[in-house]
Scaffold this active site. Sequence first.
Site, PDB file in Angstrom:
ATOM      1  N   SER A 131      34.710  50.931  43.687  1.00  0.00           N
ATOM      2  CA  SER A 131      33.654  49.486  43.992  1.00  0.00           C
ATOM      3  C   SER A 131      34.574  48.395  43.311  1.00  0.00           C
ATOM      4  O   SER A 131      35.596  49.823  42.136  1.00  0.00           O
ATOM      5  CB  SER A 131      32.482  49.546  43.322  1.00  0.00           C
ATOM      6  OG  SER A 131      32.060  48.825  43.095  1.00  0.00           O
ATOM      7  N   TYR A 144      27.902  50.613  34.766  1.00  0.00           N
ATOM      8  CA  TYR A 144      28.142  50.268  36.268  1.00  0.00           C
ATOM      9  C   TYR A 144      29.914  50.451  36.211  1.00  0.00           C
ATOM     10  O   TYR A 144      30.654  51.234  36.776  1.00  0.00           O
ATOM     11  CB  TYR A 144      27.700  49.746  37.224  1.00  0.00           C
ATOM     12  CG  TYR A 144      28.590  50.337  39.095  1.00  0.00           C
ATOM     13  CD1 TYR A 144      27.315  51.301  38.733  1.00  0.00           C
ATOM     14  CD2 TYR A 144      28.527  49.452  38.954  1.00  0.00           C
ATOM     15  CE1 TYR A 144      28.353  52.067  40.429  1.00  0.00           C
ATOM     16  CE2 TYR A 144      28.582  48.943  40.750  1.00  0.00           C
ATOM     17  CZ  TYR A 144      28.836  51.098  41.182  1.00  0.00           C
ATOM     18  OH  TYR A 144      28.680  50.640  42.782  1.00  0.00           O
TER      19      TYR A 144
HETATM   20  P1  NAP Z   1      22.525  53.633  48.510  1.00  0.00           P
HETATM   21  O1  NAP Z   1      22.081  53.640  49.884  1.00  0.00           O
HETATM   22  O2  NAP Z   1      21.560  54.026  47.329  1.00  0.00           O
HETATM   23  O3  NAP Z   1      23.610  55.280  48.525  1.00  0.00           O
HETATM   24  C1  NAP Z   1      23.540  56.632  47.784  1.00  0.00           C
HETATM   25  C2  NAP Z   1      23.856  57.738  48.241  1.00  0.00           C
HETATM   26  O4  NAP Z   1      23.771  58.456  46.696  1.00  0.00           O
HETATM   27  C3  NAP Z   1      22.511  58.532  48.641  1.00  0.00           C
HETATM   28  O5  NAP Z   1      22.714  58.291  49.889  1.00  0.00           O
HETATM   29  C4  NAP Z   1      21.498  58.850  47.414  1.00  0.00           C
HETATM   30  O6  NAP Z   1      21.073  60.105  48.375  1.00  0.00           O
HETATM   31  C5  NAP Z   1      23.279  59.419  47.269  1.00  0.00           C
HETATM   32  N1  NAP Z   1      22.802  60.041  45.811  1.00  0.00           N
HETATM   33  C6  NAP Z   1      22.876  58.965  44.803  1.00  0.00           C
HETATM   34  N2  NAP Z   1      22.713  59.976  43.348  1.00  0.00           N
HETATM   35  C7  NAP Z   1      22.994  61.152  44.260  1.00  0.00           C
HETATM   36  C8  NAP Z   1      23.372  62.608  43.490  1.00  0.00           C
HETATM   37  N3  NAP Z   1      23.005  62.614  41.717  1.00  0.00           N
HETATM   38  N4  NAP Z   1      23.392  63.702  44.287  1.00  0.00           N
HETATM   39  C9  NAP Z   1      24.130  63.965  45.706  1.00  0.00           C
HETATM   40  N5  NAP Z   1      23.801  62.562  46.617  1.00  0.00           N
HETATM   41  C10 NAP Z   1      23.257  61.506  45.616  1.00  0.00           C
HETATM   42  O7  NAP Z   1      23.535  52.971  48.286  1.00  0.00           O
HETATM   43  P2  NAP Z   1      25.584  52.676  48.462  1.00  0.00           P
HETATM   44  O8  NAP Z   1      25.677  51.635  48.636  1.00  0.00           O
HETATM   45  O9  NAP Z   1      25.309  53.472  50.304  1.00  0.00           O
HETATM   46  O10 NAP Z   1      26.567  53.483  47.951  1.00  0.00           O
HETATM   47  C11 NAP Z   1      27.149  54.852  47.874  1.00  0.00           C
HETATM   48  C12 NAP Z   1      28.022  54.771  47.166  1.00  0.00           C
HETATM   49  O11 NAP Z   1      29.298  53.203  46.802  1.00  0.00           O
HETATM   50  C13 NAP Z   1      27.906  54.846  45.584  1.00  0.00           C
HETATM   51  O12 NAP Z   1      29.096  55.346  44.958  1.00  0.00           O
HETATM   52  C14 NAP Z   1      28.213  53.373  45.440  1.00  0.00           C
HETATM   53  O13 NAP Z   1      28.616  53.169  43.845  1.00  0.00           O
HETATM   54  C15 NAP Z   1      29.304  53.040  45.731  1.00  0.00           C
HETATM   55  N6  NAP Z   1      29.651  50.764  46.188  1.00  0.00           N
HETATM   56  C16 NAP Z   1      28.549  50.646  47.203  1.00  0.00           C
HETATM   57  C17 NAP Z   1      28.456  49.110  46.943  1.00  0.00           C
HETATM   58  C18 NAP Z   1      27.265  48.355  47.616  1.00  0.00           C
HETATM   59  O14 NAP Z   1      27.517  47.241  47.200  1.00  0.00           O
HETATM   60  N7  NAP Z   1      26.552  49.086  48.530  1.00  0.00           N
HETATM   61  C19 NAP Z   1      29.657  48.685  46.810  1.00  0.00           C
HETATM   62  C20 NAP Z   1      30.548  48.901  45.964  1.00  0.00           C
HETATM   63  C21 NAP Z   1      30.611  50.690  45.472  1.00  0.00           C
HETATM   64  P3  NAP Z   1      20.075  60.783  47.360  1.00  0.00           P
HETATM   65  O15 NAP Z   1      18.973  59.560  46.665  1.00  0.00           O
HETATM   66  O16 NAP Z   1      19.297  61.787  48.585  1.00  0.00           O
HETATM   67  O17 NAP Z   1      20.479  61.840  46.959  1.00  0.00           O
END
Ligand code: NAP
Length: 247
Positions: A131, A144
């Site tokens: 991130s 975070y």
């Molecule tokens: P999201 O839609 O909330 O997706 C998060 C995914 O991670 C879900 O599939 C969730 O699935 C899975 N997850 C969470 N905890 C888990 C665990 N303990 N074991 C296995 N799976 C787990 O959010 P996203 O934006 O796609 O996030 C994906 C990645 O991108 C994360 O690492 C986040 O920090 C990073 N990121 C996001 C943003 C943003 O603005 N959206 C920006 C920078 C970085 P389940 O709940 O079904 O397990």
Amino acid sequence: MKNCVVTGASSGIGEATVRLLREHGYKVYMGARREDRLRKLSGETGAKGHVLDVTDPASVRDFVRHLPEEIHVLVNNAGGALGLEPVCEMKEDDWLGMYQSNVLGTARMIREVFPRLSRSGDGSHVVNVGSIAAIETYLGGAGYTGAKHALRALTETLRLEWLGLPIRVTQIDPGLVETEFSVVRFGGDAVRAAKVYEGMTPLVAGDVADAIVWTLTRPPHVNIDQIVIRPRDQARADKVFRAVGPD
Ligand code: NAP
């Protein structure tokens, strides 16, 4: 055909990455906690799903036991943020949860999948989804940003430890992406989550998936160390351009 593992595939960036990898002809093995979502995505894409909680070592081992002997690509995407409290109001469970999923979960996956990556030869690749929180700080974000800074240290250390092995290591660092991220961060408060993206154009999950797949498709001697990818409307984590409404 290359075998790819994607964690956190049940929504957002992980789901978009699974879809794009399938379009590019990769064989995909995906994990997340919500099995119903995996089943649906499996039906739509042909990717193979298995329940995975990266915070639980036994679940990680069980997930990996179901993988083929050779894995070419591991996309560590599972993770996210919990809360936005100042340090003096920190909730310990939230901080532990963020370190467990973003840092320890990623390290666990790498430790358990490593023998399979080694077997796949030239062209193996680990992609960690970090991130801009891995390179910046912002008010209320210490839990975070601390976790994602730690993830960056992990990524860079791997590149040192694996020097000489045919395994590439990349970190993708996105800014604001509209997924379930903010709904999860704010404990299911969709109204508060929607405000994060109000008046601006965020990235969509497919933008990040596109960057991930681009790194995979470079020639095997090329390592893309890091990609920082933000919406045009975001200059820093806490500097966002928002169009003012009609009134
Ligand atoms: P999201 O839609 O909330 O997706 C998060 C995914 O991670 C879900 O599939 C969730 O699935 C899975 N997850 C969470 N905890 C888990 C665990 N303990 N074991 C296995 N799976 C787990 O959010 P996203 O934006 O796609 O996030 C994906 C990645 O991108 C994360 O690492 C986040 O920090 C990073 N990121 C996001 C943003 C943003 O603005 N959206 C920006 C920078 C970085 P389940 O709940 O079904 O397990």
